[in-house]
Design a protein around this motif. Sequence first.
Motif, mmCIF file in Angstrom:
data_model
loop_
_atom_site.group_PDB
_atom_site.id
_atom_site.type_symbol
_atom_site.label_atom_id
_atom_site.label_comp_id
_atom_site.label_asym_id
_atom_site.label_seq_id
_atom_site.Cartn_x
_atom_site.Cartn_y
_atom_site.Cartn_z
ATOM 1 N N GLU A 90 106.372 10.822 -27.632
ATOM 2 C CA GLU A 90 106.101 10.472 -26.240
ATOM 3 C C GLU A 90 105.833 8.973 -26.115
ATOM 4 N N LYS A 147 105.632 5.185 -25.442
ATOM 5 C CA LYS A 147 106.125 4.329 -24.371
ATOM 6 C C LYS A 147 105.422 2.979 -24.419
ATOM 7 N N THR A 202 100.886 8.803 -26.565
ATOM 8 C CA THR A 202 101.137 10.034 -25.818
ATOM 9 C C THR A 202 101.253 9.630 -24.352
ATOM 10 N N SER A 203 102.074 10.331 -23.611
ATOM 11 C CA SER A 203 102.307 9.925 -22.218
ATOM 12 C C SER A 203 102.499 11.102 -21.284
ATOM 13 N N LYS A 204 102.292 12.316 -21.773
ATOM 14 C CA LYS A 204 102.421 13.506 -20.941
ATOM 15 C C LYS A 204 101.038 14.125 -20.700
ATOM 16 N N PRO A 205 100.895 14.941 -19.654
ATOM 17 C CA PRO A 205 99.564 15.448 -19.266
ATOM 18 C C PRO A 205 99.092 16.650 -20.059
ATOM 19 N N HIS A 206 98.834 16.429 -21.359
ATOM 20 C CA HIS A 206 98.341 17.518 -22.211
ATOM 21 C C HIS A 206 96.822 17.598 -22.221
ATOM 22 N N LEU A 260 97.892 20.059 -26.434
ATOM 23 C CA LEU A 260 99.311 20.253 -26.704
ATOM 24 C C LEU A 260 99.544 21.386 -27.689
ATOM 25 N N SER A 268 98.576 9.022 -15.636
ATOM 26 C CA SER A 268 98.415 10.390 -15.161
ATOM 27 C C SER A 268 98.594 10.481 -13.647
ATOM 28 N N ASN A 303 95.681 9.852 -21.943
ATOM 29 C CA ASN A 303 96.613 9.710 -23.054
ATOM 30 C C ASN A 303 96.049 8.731 -24.072
#
Length: 449
Positions: A35, A37, A52-56, A81, A427, A434
């Motif tokens: 993820e 970035k 990390t860049s996703k909403p886990h 996650l 987010s 993240n």
Amino acid sequence: MQLRSPVILTLCAALLCSLPCADASAQIGKRFPSERKLVKDPVTGTVLTFLTSKPHGDSKIYPTHPQWTSDGKWLVFRSRLAGDEALAVNEQTGDIVQVTEGGYIGMLNLARKSMKLVFMRKAEAGLKVVEVDLARVLADSAAGRMAAPSTYQRVAATLPASLQAGGDLALDADEEWAYFKVGKDEAARHIKPGTKIEPAFGPRKMGAGPEGIARLNLRTGEVKHVVSVPFQVGHIQANLWNPGELVFCWETGGKSPQRTWTVLADGSGLRPLYPEAPYEWVTHEAVISKDEVAMAIMGHRAIPGAAASVAGPATDVGGANPGQDDGWGPTGTREKPTGLAIVNLRTRQMHIAGQTPSGSGLWHVHGSSDGRFAVGDDFSRSLFLIDRRTKEMMMLTTGHKTTAADHPHPTFNADGTRIQIQSAMLSEDGRTMNIAIVPVPEAWLKRAP
């Protein structure tokens, strides 16, 4: 932890006290897509690396403990996650690997010399202390040939329920002993007769004793009592450069009568680390080198009856940033020196490395182990870097959202070139965090030490 709202406390507890995973697909060694970035801070121009860049619902290990594996390549963090299992992310490739199976509670401890991870896990009666061979997990995961979880995870000991052990765990510099908190009954068995037991302190009704610290030999399973104190123990951390030396705090959820303490592994040398005055609000201490501890002396509360300064008052920082409520006494104002303080464990001298001109002041703090830099966040979730030699301060990054589920909690890597934070910058809900890396500017690294 200090200065937290009930909502934030609940969220932190949910992250720290992860329960064993019921998801059968959450297996040790499982790999997840990168993820990674690069994001340019729109205010400061600093290029952040979001690992990390996703909403886990990610969160980093607390700043009192190492974040990177001993080879400097992976960061271990908490996330949903993999169903509340611990994960490791490769800083260069962004590869994410699950490194526990069966859940954990409390603090994740990365060894500084070996590729090991140590933590606690709930048992039928008491708590298990588990050691993970990260080198083997990561190698077998990359090769696609994972074995049974017991191949990688070793139960060092099962601590009986009678110890009332908590998840506050710290790995010694020698990597042979681990320190943990014990509850009131166990602490009372060892405390000196006639000791005055402290009641709860402050509006959160926390801080009452007694509690204590014990240590576990990870090779033999031997448990020894270290010390009992007449107050609530929190934030146990080991000096990772000097075996057998501990720092811990009197935990009240806010201002303590005497926040910071140090003791040796044999129970000797118990003393206040920084003897604070009644008007000082000391918080978030972190051992940063063999001889030094960084801490925040807060300047977040308004001076009753005083006019605002030209730079602006230390007010309007309530809501998501508690500490403005009554009941803490005349503490946390800027009538006396405040800021990012550094205490020498040997000389016992303290100096202020820097302070923001207004608002909360620096809150969660850390420093590079070579003594060159210090770093702190504030109530706005901005990150400030300090050159300890010149006293110059710069904002590295901002905009990490005051609505975030937690605070940035900056922590330097081993060579003092990068800082890990947790951030809600990306987010959509303004809360989910993240894992991100903030570089120390190249121009600062080139300065003479």
